[in-house]
Write an enzyme that holds these catalytic residues in place. Structure first.
Site, mmCIF file in Angstrom:
data_model
loop_
_atom_site.group_PDB
_atom_site.id
_atom_site.type_symbol
_atom_site.label_atom_id
_atom_site.label_comp_id
_atom_site.label_asym_id
_atom_site.label_seq_id
_atom_site.Cartn_x
_atom_site.Cartn_y
_atom_site.Cartn_z
ATOM 1 N N LYS A 264 102.464 -57.610 -25.423
ATOM 2 C CA LYS A 264 102.236 -58.168 -26.749
ATOM 3 C C LYS A 264 102.986 -59.460 -27.019
ATOM 4 O O LYS A 264 102.529 -60.305 -27.774
ATOM 5 C CB LYS A 264 102.706 -57.161 -27.800
ATOM 6 N N GLY A 265 104.186 -59.543 -26.472
ATOM 7 C CA GLY A 265 105.010 -60.725 -26.710
ATOM 8 C C GLY A 265 105.335 -60.944 -28.172
ATOM 9 O O GLY A 265 105.305 -62.069 -28.669
ATOM 10 N N LYS B 118 112.855 -57.654 -18.783
ATOM 11 C CA LYS B 118 112.021 -57.591 -19.996
ATOM 12 C C LYS B 118 112.500 -58.460 -21.155
ATOM 13 O O LYS B 118 112.194 -58.201 -22.309
ATOM 14 C CB LYS B 118 111.836 -56.138 -20.496
ATOM 15 N N ARG C 262 117.063 -61.523 -25.088
ATOM 16 C CA ARG C 262 116.148 -61.041 -26.131
ATOM 17 C C ARG C 262 116.793 -59.922 -26.922
ATOM 18 O O ARG C 262 117.626 -59.178 -26.384
ATOM 19 C CB ARG C 262 114.887 -60.520 -25.420
ATOM 20 N N THR D 2 111.496 -63.101 -18.720
ATOM 21 C CA THR D 2 111.597 -63.663 -17.372
ATOM 22 C C THR D 2 110.332 -64.413 -16.953
ATOM 23 O O THR D 2 110.395 -65.566 -16.494
ATOM 24 C CB THR D 2 111.807 -62.508 -16.356
ATOM 25 N N THR D 3 109.183 -63.757 -17.118
ATOM 26 C CA THR D 3 107.919 -64.324 -16.636
ATOM 27 C C THR D 3 107.624 -65.639 -17.359
ATOM 28 O O THR D 3 107.173 -66.613 -16.749
ATOM 29 C CB THR D 3 106.771 -63.323 -16.889
ATOM 30 N N HIS E 284 118.099 -61.130 -11.692
ATOM 31 C CA HIS E 284 118.424 -60.244 -12.817
ATOM 32 C C HIS E 284 119.898 -59.829 -12.766
ATOM 33 O O HIS E 284 120.358 -59.065 -13.601
ATOM 34 C CB HIS E 284 117.596 -58.957 -12.750
ATOM 35 N N SER F 185 110.021 -52.920 -24.667
ATOM 36 C CA SER F 185 109.263 -53.556 -23.586
ATOM 37 C C SER F 185 109.516 -52.836 -22.254
ATOM 38 O O SER F 185 108.595 -52.563 -21.479
ATOM 39 C CB SER F 185 109.654 -55.033 -23.497
HETATM 40 P P1 A3P Z 1 106.479 -57.141 -24.531
HETATM 41 O O1 A3P Z 1 106.497 -55.927 -23.659
HETATM 42 O O2 A3P Z 1 107.347 -56.987 -25.740
HETATM 43 O O3 A3P Z 1 105.121 -57.604 -24.874
HETATM 44 P P2 A3P Z 1 109.786 -60.015 -18.472
HETATM 45 O O4 A3P Z 1 108.942 -61.185 -18.120
HETATM 46 O O5 A3P Z 1 111.246 -60.317 -18.499
HETATM 47 O O6 A3P Z 1 109.439 -58.837 -17.652
HETATM 48 O O7 A3P Z 1 109.474 -59.669 -19.986
HETATM 49 C C1 A3P Z 1 108.229 -59.160 -20.349
HETATM 50 C C2 A3P Z 1 108.012 -59.404 -21.822
HETATM 51 O O8 A3P Z 1 107.707 -60.788 -22.024
HETATM 52 C C3 A3P Z 1 106.826 -58.623 -22.343
HETATM 53 O O9 A3P Z 1 107.133 -58.350 -23.707
HETATM 54 C C4 A3P Z 1 105.703 -59.635 -22.189
HETATM 55 O O10 A3P Z 1 104.584 -59.386 -23.005
HETATM 56 C C5 A3P Z 1 106.401 -60.911 -22.573
HETATM 57 N N1 A3P Z 1 105.782 -62.118 -21.983
HETATM 58 C C6 A3P Z 1 105.277 -62.273 -20.743
HETATM 59 N N2 A3P Z 1 104.799 -63.503 -20.572
HETATM 60 C C7 A3P Z 1 104.990 -64.159 -21.739
HETATM 61 C C8 A3P Z 1 104.676 -65.480 -22.183
HETATM 62 N N3 A3P Z 1 104.063 -66.344 -21.402
HETATM 63 N N4 A3P Z 1 105.023 -65.808 -23.449
HETATM 64 C C9 A3P Z 1 105.640 -64.930 -24.257
HETATM 65 N N5 A3P Z 1 105.953 -63.665 -23.895
HETATM 66 C C10 A3P Z 1 105.626 -63.284 -22.646
#
Ligand code: A3P
Length: 315
Positions: free
Chosen positions: A282-283, A67, A153, A70-71, A131, A161
């Protein structure tokens, strides 16, 4: 007659069985191995990764605590390394599948709910993610010239998150898990891949020793200056993007607004047993303010202060 891999796998089962246990959110048994908590199946995968992975000099490994972005990092590196910037938007790799599918989390293959490409045989430069903390990486990754990019983060936003993510998976039709308990477990480090603090720190410290090998990015800085951070990332990966238009293209294509609304991330497809859409929320930087009360805030701040003290790492 057992072959040697079978007997070592049985030995690993016995070893894992004897590790200290805890429950995560009353639903998942996790075990503490070499200072970190994991679901038992993950430990087996991590052991296999550690003992059998042979890094190539041009591999790129992405690393992150869950969280922390990563994505996003997966999408960006995919575009930088494996996609021509002139490809039409509707043919973009990201329209075909979730970044989590294109760039696989090595030790998460146990959760894979659809056939995945052979991780070890993808085209060069291979792009993987983990991870796992730095100490768990195979020597061949640590000791070759392959590159590592880590994203981290703010702990309070990470916790919020994480809380949303696990609520959506484990408690879809129930009350959310009590936030104070989630905060407490996060601070004690008792969660999948936790403690978050030591996990993040492991990459931070290494990146300071070997900046040419490890690039350490912060989610907050990427939100603040996406073009600047993408430029830095592309340069680090040896694929500099000088052209302003291309820079903007990559930033837009990997943006939360775009990815979240792509059909492939809306129509219920699943990876690692989790709907594609659950990776996008939400990001926002500072969303924790909408959830944590002052005791929770203090609890995380205190823990952060103690854990990161003297390391130079700040959020
Ligand atoms: P929030 O839950 O605060 O919105 P991970 O990819 O490590 O699982 O992290 C997920 C977090 O990254 C989530 O945060 C998600 O909304 C945010 N996220 C996913 N894709 C994103 C992108 N393309 N740009 C910015 N934030 C992103």
């Amino acid at each position: 007659i057992m072959d040697s891999s079978q007997s070592s796998s049985d030995e690993n089962d016995a070893l894992i069985n004897d590790l200290p246990s805890a429950m995560f959110w009353d639903v998942m048994q996790i075990k503490k191995w070499q200072g970190f908590w994991f679901e038992p199946g993950l430990i087996k995968c991590a052991m296999k990764f550690n003992s059998s992975f042979n890094a190539k000099h041009d591999d790129v490994l992405l690393a992150s605590s869950p969280k922390t972005g990563t994505t996003w990092l997966k999408a960006l590196c995919l575009c930088i390394l494996h996609q021509n910037h002139n490809i039409p938007e509707n043919e973009d790799l990201l329209t075909k599948d979730n970044p989590q599918y294109h760039v696989q989390t090595i030790e998460s293959s146990i959760y894979s709910t659809k056939p995945t490409p052979d991780l070890y045989a993808t085209s060069s430069p291979r792009l993987f993610h983990t991870h796992l903390p730095f100490s768990f990486l195979p020597d061949s990754i640590k000791n070759t010239s392959c590159k590592i990019v880590c994203v981290a983060r703010n702990p309070k936003d990470t916790l919020v998150s994480l809380w949303h993510f696990f609520n959506s998976i484990f408690r879809a039709n129930q009350e959310p898990y009590p936030l104070e308990k989630a905060v407490e477990e996060f601070c004690r480090g008792v969660h999948q891949y936790g403690p978050y603090f030591e996990n993040v720190l492991s990459y931070w410290l290494e990146s300071r020793k070997r900046p040419e090998k490890i690039l350490f990015l912060k989610y907050e800085e990427m939100i603040k200056d996406p073009k600047g951070e993408v430029k830095k990332l592309a340069l680090f990966l040896g694929k500099p993007i000088e052209n302003e238009e291309n820079l903007e293209k990559v930033v837009w294509r990997c943006s939360l607004d775009r990815l979240k609304n792509l059909e492939v991330n809306k129509n219920g497809s699943v990876i690692y047993g989790v709907p594609n859409g659950s990776y996008f929320r939400k990001g926002m930087v500072g969303d924790w303010k909408n959830y944590l009360n002052s005791e929770m805030e203090d609890r995380i701040n205190q823990t952060t202060l103690i854990k990161f003290q003297g390391s130079g790492l700040e959020f």
